[in-house]
Design a protein around this motif. Sequence first.
Motif, PDB file in Angstrom:
ATOM      1  N   ARG A 127      -2.136  -9.200 -21.317  1.00 30.12           N
ATOM      2  CA  ARG A 127      -2.303  -9.918 -22.576  1.00 30.12           C
ATOM      3  C   ARG A 127      -3.681 -10.572 -22.626  1.00 30.12           C
ATOM      4  NH1 ARG A 127       2.550 -10.090 -25.065  1.00 30.12           N
ATOM      5  NH2 ARG A 127       4.382  -9.910 -23.745  1.00 30.12           N
ATOM      6  N   PRO A 154      -1.881  -4.405 -25.400  1.00 33.36           N
ATOM      7  CA  PRO A 154      -0.511  -4.632 -25.862  1.00 33.36           C
ATOM      8  C   PRO A 154       0.477  -4.159 -24.811  1.00 33.36           C
ATOM      9  CG  PRO A 154      -1.447  -2.705 -26.961  1.00 33.36           C
ATOM     10  CD  PRO A 154      -2.548  -3.333 -26.148  1.00 33.36           C
ATOM     11  N   LEU A 196       1.180 -15.512 -34.335  1.00 32.68           N
ATOM     12  CA  LEU A 196       1.189 -14.474 -33.306  1.00 32.68           C
ATOM     13  C   LEU A 196       0.845 -15.039 -31.927  1.00 32.68           C
ATOM     14  CD1 LEU A 196      -0.492 -11.640 -35.353  1.00 32.68           C
ATOM     15  CD2 LEU A 196       1.824 -11.570 -34.395  1.00 32.68           C
ATOM     16  N   GLU A 197      -0.053 -16.021 -31.887  1.00 27.20           N
ATOM     17  CA  GLU A 197      -0.363 -16.654 -30.604  1.00 27.20           C
ATOM     18  C   GLU A 197       0.880 -17.302 -30.015  1.00 27.20           C
ATOM     19  OE1 GLU A 197      -3.600 -19.363 -30.957  1.00 27.20           O
ATOM     20  OE2 GLU A 197      -4.999 -17.856 -31.733  1.00 27.20           O
ATOM     21  N   GLN A 223       3.290 -14.511 -28.831  1.00 30.11           N
ATOM     22  CA  GLN A 223       2.868 -13.913 -27.569  1.00 30.11           C
ATOM     23  C   GLN A 223       3.262 -14.792 -26.388  1.00 30.11           C
ATOM     24  OE1 GLN A 223      -1.305 -13.445 -28.305  1.00 30.11           O
ATOM     25  NE2 GLN A 223      -1.099 -11.366 -29.098  1.00 30.11           N
ATOM     26  N   CYS A 244       7.062 -14.545 -25.912  1.00 30.69           N
ATOM     27  CA  CYS A 244       7.442 -13.271 -25.293  1.00 30.69           C
ATOM     28  C   CYS A 244       7.011 -13.206 -23.831  1.00 30.69           C
ATOM     29  CB  CYS A 244       6.837 -12.113 -26.070  1.00 30.69           C
ATOM     30  SG  CYS A 244       7.563 -11.865 -27.715  1.00 30.69           S
ATOM     31  N   GLU A 287       3.562  -5.563 -31.099  1.00 37.00           N
ATOM     32  CA  GLU A 287       2.554  -5.602 -30.035  1.00 37.00           C
ATOM     33  C   GLU A 287       2.679  -6.875 -29.205  1.00 37.00           C
ATOM     34  OE1 GLU A 287      -2.152  -6.207 -30.198  1.00 37.00           O
ATOM     35  OE2 GLU A 287      -1.514  -4.254 -30.979  1.00 37.00           O
ATOM     36  N   ALA A 288       3.075  -7.966 -29.843  1.00 30.91           N
ATOM     37  CA  ALA A 288       3.249  -9.232 -29.124  1.00 30.91           C
ATOM     38  C   ALA A 288       4.468  -9.213 -28.214  1.00 30.91           C
ATOM     39  CB  ALA A 288       3.368 -10.381 -30.118  1.00 30.91           C
TER      40      ALA A 288
END
Length: 282
Positions: free
Chosen positions: A7, A12, A82-83, A86, A89, A120-121
């Motif tokens: 990451r 990804p 998204l940050e 990520q 996840c 992708e995350a």
Amino acid sequence: MSETREREKGVPSNVGSMIQTERAAAFHALHGDLLVLPNCWDAASAAVIEHAGAKALATSSAAVAWSLGTRDGNMLDRGLMLEHLQRICAVATVPVSCDVESGFGDSAADLAETTRLVIEAGAVGVNLEDALSGALRPVEEAADRVRVVREAADAAGVNLYLNARTDSYLLGAADFEGTVARAVAYLGAGASGIFVPGVTDLEEVARLTAAIDAPVNILTGPGAPAVPALKEAGARRVSAGSSLAGAIFGHIERATRELLEHGTYDELAGPRSWGEMNGLFA
């Protein structure tokens, strides 16, 4: 190479991976009985919720927005969301679903890009709303947007659980028949399940679950029927939404007022210790 290192380098790490494929399948399977989701908003809340026994994680758009100093209601910056996703996840060992609100853009291209980036995350599910600015989109338009998400997920090679949310009851904009018609349209466009916030009456939940040929998600919280009663009424997914975050932030306020006004610490009793919290992260 670790997932964290991948990451950091912008790779990804989960797209098309065996782990993401397995988590997607597991997430779908969890809807066969009853899935209870105490919604998270950052890596710490995700880690605590998973440690407490949650079989999957789902973000609350409202809670994520609040944690970033933003109002809920399609005001959140997609990059910031998204940050957070990520990081969630990265700490999760269970499936993660992401609340993408109305999709972060009106165009099909924007919606497809949001779907690609969420996958992708590392997410294996999304919630997609059919309302914007307090009004329902026309059913054909909303169904087309569901189709865009499904096609983007298929292109990414992930069997995304697409929880199509209709705000018909929440906005008072549609009756039972209208809600079921929307559900049928969304399922025909590729939705995996239907989310109907704003309904907790057990008779109405039972009517909806009998009429909708897919798992139905109910938004719950204080004053709503207990989870076993919602299961008996046919619900296959129960979400806390923003209520868990609201409870936590409310506790922070109470503890702060006690500390500032009385100089005592009763509201601080019984928290997870520094060591316990630190131990949740590798």
